[in-house]
Scaffold this motif. Structure first.
Motif, PDB file in Angstrom:
ATOM      1  N   GLU A 109       0.826  -1.202   0.000  1.00 24.30           N
ATOM      2  CA  GLU A 109       0.000   0.000   0.000  1.00 24.30           C
ATOM      3  C   GLU A 109       0.868   1.263   0.000  1.00 24.30           C
ATOM      4  O   GLU A 109       0.597   2.211  -0.735  1.00 24.30           O
ATOM      5  N   LEU A 110       1.917   1.271   0.801  1.00 23.89           N
ATOM      6  CA  LEU A 110       2.836   2.409   0.819  1.00 23.89           C
ATOM      7  C   LEU A 110       3.419   2.655  -0.569  1.00 23.89           C
ATOM      8  O   LEU A 110       3.437   3.784  -1.059  1.00 23.89           O
ATOM      9  N   LEU A 111       3.873   1.601  -1.210  1.00 24.64           N
ATOM     10  CA  LEU A 111       4.480   1.742  -2.537  1.00 24.64           C
ATOM     11  C   LEU A 111       3.461   2.203  -3.569  1.00 24.64           C
ATOM     12  O   LEU A 111       3.760   3.046  -4.421  1.00 24.64           O
ATOM     13  N   ALA A 112       2.245   1.667  -3.504  1.00 25.41           N
ATOM     14  CA  ALA A 112       1.207   2.035  -4.467  1.00 25.41           C
ATOM     15  C   ALA A 112       0.731   3.477  -4.276  1.00 25.41           C
ATOM     16  O   ALA A 112       0.401   4.155  -5.247  1.00 25.41           O
ATOM     17  N   VAL A 149      12.770   1.093  -4.099  1.00 27.89           N
ATOM     18  CA  VAL A 149      12.235  -0.164  -3.571  1.00 27.89           C
ATOM     19  C   VAL A 149      11.098  -0.663  -4.464  1.00 27.89           C
ATOM     20  O   VAL A 149      11.006  -1.853  -4.757  1.00 27.89           O
ATOM     21  N   ARG A 150      10.233   0.236  -4.922  1.00 26.85           N
ATOM     22  CA  ARG A 150       9.125  -0.146  -5.798  1.00 26.85           C
ATOM     23  C   ARG A 150       9.646  -0.790  -7.077  1.00 26.85           C
ATOM     24  O   ARG A 150       9.161  -1.834  -7.503  1.00 26.85           O
ATOM     25  N   ARG A 151      10.655  -0.180  -7.676  1.00 28.83           N
ATOM     26  CA  ARG A 151      11.235  -0.752  -8.907  1.00 28.83           C
ATOM     27  C   ARG A 151      11.851  -2.116  -8.641  1.00 28.83           C
ATOM     28  O   ARG A 151      11.678  -3.050  -9.431  1.00 28.83           O
ATOM     29  N   MET A 152      12.558  -2.245  -7.523  1.00 28.27           N
ATOM     30  CA  MET A 152      13.181  -3.526  -7.182  1.00 28.27           C
ATOM     31  C   MET A 152      12.115  -4.599  -6.914  1.00 28.27           C
ATOM     32  O   MET A 152      12.282  -5.747  -7.304  1.00 28.27           O
ATOM     33  N   TRP A 153      11.030  -4.212  -6.244  1.00 28.03           N
ATOM     34  CA  TRP A 153       9.956  -5.167  -5.940  1.00 28.03           C
ATOM     35  C   TRP A 153       9.305  -5.645  -7.230  1.00 28.03           C
ATOM     36  O   TRP A 153       8.999  -6.815  -7.379  1.00 28.03           O
ATOM     37  N   ARG A 154       9.095  -4.712  -8.172  1.00 33.32           N
ATOM     38  CA  ARG A 154       8.510  -5.110  -9.457  1.00 33.32           C
ATOM     39  C   ARG A 154       9.406  -6.106 -10.196  1.00 33.32           C
ATOM     40  O   ARG A 154       8.943  -7.019 -10.839  1.00 33.32           O
ATOM     41  N   THR A 155      10.711  -5.912 -10.065  1.00 33.80           N
ATOM     42  CA  THR A 155      11.672  -6.781 -10.745  1.00 33.80           C
ATOM     43  C   THR A 155      11.802  -8.133 -10.059  1.00 33.80           C
ATOM     44  O   THR A 155      11.786  -9.180 -10.709  1.00 33.80           O
ATOM     45  N   SER A 156      11.919  -8.122  -8.745  1.00 36.14           N
ATOM     46  CA  SER A 156      12.209  -9.360  -8.014  1.00 36.14           C
ATOM     47  C   SER A 156      10.981 -10.008  -7.375  1.00 36.14           C
ATOM     48  O   SER A 156      11.026 -11.185  -7.012  1.00 36.14           O
ATOM     49  N   GLY A 157       9.910  -9.244  -7.193  1.00 43.72           N
ATOM     50  CA  GLY A 157       8.725  -9.764  -6.528  1.00 43.72           C
ATOM     51  C   GLY A 157       8.867  -9.818  -5.015  1.00 43.72           C
ATOM     52  O   GLY A 157       8.040 -10.399  -4.336  1.00 43.72           O
TER      53      GLY A 157
END
Length: 126
Positions: A47-50, A115-123
């Motif tokens: 939620e924070l990232l979105a 962090v958002r970009r990394m999460w999208r890449t790595s899940g």
């Protein structure tokens, strides 16, 4: 790839939380609330990232004259008292000057974006 990262932490009450840590190891921000479980923590981070672009920041000065900031999610309700939204993050330390505190907000937002970009890449935000 180095850069800011989220680090899970456990509070004294056993609840899960997070810290945003810069590439040099310095803490930039911490979660305001504790989460009961890892899935609840992951949901809070998502939620924070979105909602990162809609965060509202409040700068304040403590009794010892240190400036800090708190980030609030947009209000999800029209009920009385909900106008301020939910506090989700705060500066990890105090600052001597207001402009330093504002720069910390910018660093936090850049870290959250990384962090958002990394999460999208790595899940995985961790």
């Amino acid at each position: 790839m180095s850069g800011p990262r989220l680090v899970p932490v456990r509070g004294a009450d056993g609840r899960a939380g997070w810290s945003l840590v810069a590439a040099n190891g310095r803490r930039l921000a911490t979660a305001v609330r504790g989460y009961r479980s890892e899935p609840e923590l992951a949901s809070g981070v998502a939620e924070l990232l979105a909602e990162r672009a809609a965060l509202r920041f409040v700068l304040s000065q403590s009794e010892d004259r240190q400036w800090t900031w708190t980030a609030y999610l947009p209000a999800r309700s029209t009920r009385a008292g909900a106008a301020g939204g939910e506090a989700v993050a705060r500066s990890a330390r105090g600052y001597l000057r207001r402009d330093q505190c504002r720069q910390s907000v910018t660093g936090f937002l850049q870290g959250v974006e990384h962090v958002r970009r990394m999460w999208r890449t790595s899940g995985n935000p961790w």
